[in-house]
Design an enzyme around this catalytic site. Structure first.
Site, PDB file in Angstrom:
ATOM      1  N   ASP A   1      -9.762   7.941  -0.810  1.00 19.75           N
ATOM      2  CA  ASP A   1      -9.564   6.815   0.075  1.00 19.75           C
ATOM      3  C   ASP A   1      -9.566   7.357   1.513  1.00 19.75           C
ATOM      4  O   ASP A   1      -9.346   8.543   1.734  1.00 19.75           O
ATOM      5  CB  ASP A   1      -8.226   6.150  -0.267  1.00 19.75           C
ATOM      6  CG  ASP A   1      -7.838   5.102   0.746  1.00 19.75           C
ATOM      7  OD1 ASP A   1      -8.650   4.197   1.001  1.00 19.75           O
ATOM      8  OD2 ASP A   1      -6.716   5.210   1.298  1.00 19.75           O
TER       9      ASP A   1
ATOM     10  N   ASP B   1      -8.313   5.498   4.897  1.00 20.12           N
ATOM     11  CA  ASP B   1      -7.176   5.182   5.770  1.00 20.12           C
ATOM     12  C   ASP B   1      -5.853   5.416   5.032  1.00 20.12           C
ATOM     13  O   ASP B   1      -5.622   4.853   3.964  1.00 20.12           O
ATOM     14  CB  ASP B   1      -7.266   3.724   6.242  1.00 20.12           C
ATOM     15  CG  ASP B   1      -8.580   3.436   6.975  1.00 20.12           C
ATOM     16  OD1 ASP B   1      -9.262   4.403   7.390  1.00 20.12           O
ATOM     17  OD2 ASP B   1      -8.928   2.255   7.120  1.00 20.12           O
TER      18      ASP B   1
HETATM   19 MG   LIG Z   1      -5.589   3.599   2.212  1.00 22.59          MG
END
Ligand SMILES: [Mg+2]
Ligand SMILES: [Zn+2]
Length: 214
Positions: A21, A23
């Site tokens: 992932d 962010d």
């Molecule tokens: Mg995230």
């Protein structure tokens, strides 16, 4: 020459990968990050990615960007943010092999972005596409993220999953209510999550702790 080509082919179709992932996992969570200059690497991200690169393990970013669907920023911003991220990683010898993002949202999206797509996590579409492009063996791979949907996406693609306690991960409850997410655990950092998984790769044990069937 023939033998060498054969070996390269064999390793290409069967290598493990790490899906990250973006962010809250590689970079600081900024709540709909919309400016490349706001990209800030989390402390262990660059070194960990460089380590995976040096071992020949594929590194793929898979990120939901519903800010596009919601009209918060244009789709063109994503490439700018990823170029900035590449620039920040380069001095560490770290490289993301592939970026996939989902610009959609099934209920909040505007115009063409309002679709029930197959790529928005927890669906596995971004992972399966990246796996095909990079020659990743999903069954030997790991998805790392800071939200429950990341873990689900990993499991839905046939990978193991690990939570990082950065970004939203600081407050994610580990009570998964019987969901099977092929969960390896919650870790303080990306480095810790990858260390744990690397140990399992060499040990012969798959190291999976399935919370639905403890
Ligand atoms: Mg995230
Ligand atoms: Zn999508």
């Amino acid at each position: 020459m023939t033998e060498s080509t054969g070996n390269e082919f064999a390793s290409r179709i069967s290598r493990p990968g790490v899906f990250l992932d973006r962010d809250g996992t590689i970079i600081e969570e900024k709540h709909y990050l919309s400016r490349p200059e706001d990209v800030v690497l989390l402390p262990t991200a660059a070194d960990t990615i460089a380590r995976l690169n040096s071992l020949g393990i594929a590194v793929a970013v898979v990120t939901n960007q519903a800010g596009i669907a919601r009209g918060y920023f244009p789709e063109t911003l994503v490439a700018e943010v990823h170029a900035r991220l590449d620039d920040l990683l380069a001095p560490f010898g770290a490289k993301i092999d592939r970026y996939d993002y989902c610009p959609h949202h099934a209920t909040e999206g505007q115009g063409k972005y309002r679709i029930d797509c197959n790529c928005r996590k927890p669906k596995p579409g971004m992972l399966t596409r990246a796996a095909e492009e990079l020659g990743i063996d999903l069954s030997r791979s790991l998805m790392i993220g800071d939200r429950f949907g990341d873990l689900q996406a990993g499991a839905n693609a046939g990978c193991q999953s690990a939570l990082v306690r950065t970004g939203y991960g600081a407050s994610v409850s580990l009570d998964f209510e019987g969901e099977s997410v092929r969960f390896r655990g919650a870790f303080a950092s990306l480095a810790d999550a990858v260390d744990d998984w690397m140990r399992s790769l060499g040990s012969g044990s798959n190291g999976i702790r399935d919370l639905a069937d403890p």
